[in-house]
Design a protein around this motif. Structure first.
Motif: not given
Length: 377
Positions: A157-160, A203-207, A224-229, A250-261
């Motif tokens: 699915a991800v390849e598609k 599998c989630f690496a392309p995103f 690059t993937a996360r469960y919000a829970g 999210l910024e191009p070429g950068a790792a996601p910046q995560i803040e837990l509220l």
């Protein structure tokens, strides 16, 4: 070219959930209107991602449907783009009612594989919303009967999806699945046996980001993937978890910046343990309105503990006793059995009848028990 985008990621609302037979609809209303919507107003995300299990059952209760309707109205009034997918607890056809009309107002409800491969353009991002699927559905949709296991189906699915990636944009996946190596709770179950339902995290690496749902503990699933829970605790097993919403930048070429509220619930879910008298005194001094499971650590049985504790713990879920757990763990000797019966009888007279055991009462009780056992034998 896009600079940065901010998304608020939540999942596993389970509207209409019951906890030990108690409706959590008011707790869920409190989360939506006292936690989620104020967070949207405060942080002003570019979009909201809801990664499945909107409802707790395929045929949702009228109260749960009304609550979701109120949420849609509030999101629409704020004009915040929202992407919702169906999870394994949802009835896809039911939550898809009005989806085309809602999409015109920026609220995208995706419940079919057809729509999953049509990216949702949101600012400088392409969002691929992949609802929960079983492997047979994905094999049939892709026309590939050689795919075996959720990992192979997800990879295909991800390849598609990758074939539709537009350059210069951020690429976001919203999915409801079980990522290999993730931690589960009592309130959710693995759908397959032997790992056939596990999705490798690569599998989630392309995103740039994969917003996942299905597991109730907030956690990472690869880089690059996360469960919000889940936003609320849906089993006593989750008592130790800190519930939150995920704000991702999210910024191009950068790792996601995560803040837990952090989520402030209407009622917490917790375990308490201790001696009956101590717990009764604590509750009398300061009643506890949270959802509570109590483990009594007394050396003797306590009669009607739940009825006596409930006035001070009104949302008491259950009471267990280490004495009873130990008594059932092994067959006692005759002497130990007599001691245990004596404790039960004396406690009954004291706690239920309000009398102190008198001389000869216990001996008479034990004699009657022996006679009854002899007749049964």
């Amino acid at each position: 070219m896009v600079n940065r985008l901010k998304f608020l990621h939540i999942a596993d609302l389970h509207l209409g959930r019951l906890l030990y037979g108690r409706s959590l609809i008011e707790d869920q209303r409190h989360f939506l209107f006292e936690n989620l919507l104020p967070a949207i107003d405060r942080h002003k995300p570019d979009g909201v991602l809801i990664a499945g299990d909107l409802y707790d059952r395929p045929v949702a209760s009228t109260e749960a449907i009304a609550l979701f309707d109120a949420l849609l109205d509030a999101l629409s009034a704020r004009q915040v783009p929202t992407v919702v997918i169906s999870g394994n607890h949802d009835g896809p056809e039911r939550i898809a009612v009005g989806a085309k009309m809602l999409a015109r107002f920026g609220i995208h409800i995706v419940t079919s594989l057809d729509a999953a491969f049509q990216p949702i353009e949101l600012g400088g991002a392409q969002i691929f919303a992949l609802p929960y699927f079983d492997n047979a559905q994905m094999r049939a949709f892709l026309g590939d009967e050689t795919l075996r296991g959720a990992g192979a189906c997800m990879r295909a699915a991800v390849e598609k999806m990758e074939a539709q990636f537009a350059p210069g944009k951020l690429h976001v996946l919203v999915a409801h699945c079980f990522a290999a190596g993730a931690s589960t709770s009592d309130s959710e179950s693995r759908l397959f046996v032997g790992g056939a339902g596990d999705v490798p995290t690569d599998c989630f690496a392309p995103f740039d980001y994969a917003a996942l749902g299905h597991l109730h503990a907030a956690q990472s699933a690869g880089s690059t993937a996360r469960y919000a829970g889940s936003p609320l605790k849906y089993s006593v097993d989750e008592a130790h978890q800190k519930k939150s919403m995920t704000l991702v930048t999210l910024e191009p070429g950068a790792a996601p910046q995560i803040e837990l509220l952090p989520v402030t619930p209407l009622h917490d879910v917790k375990r308490l343990n201790g001696k009956f008298d101590d717990l009764l005194a604590a509750g009398t001094a300061q009643p506890d309105g949270d959802y509570v499971e109590i483990l009594l650590e007394d050396d003797a049985p306590v009669f009607c503990p739940a009825d006596r504790l409930r006035p001070y713990y009104p949302n008491l879920l259950s009471v267990r006793s280490t004495w009873f757990l130990k008594a059932g763990a092994a067959a006692p000797s005759a002497a130990a059995q007599n001691r245990d019966r004596t404790a039960v009888f004396d406690g009954f007279l004291r706690d239920i009848c309000g009398d102190e055991p008198q001389a000869g009462d216990t001996e008479l009780f034990l004699e009657i028990m022996r006679e009854l056992e002899a007749k049964e034998a």
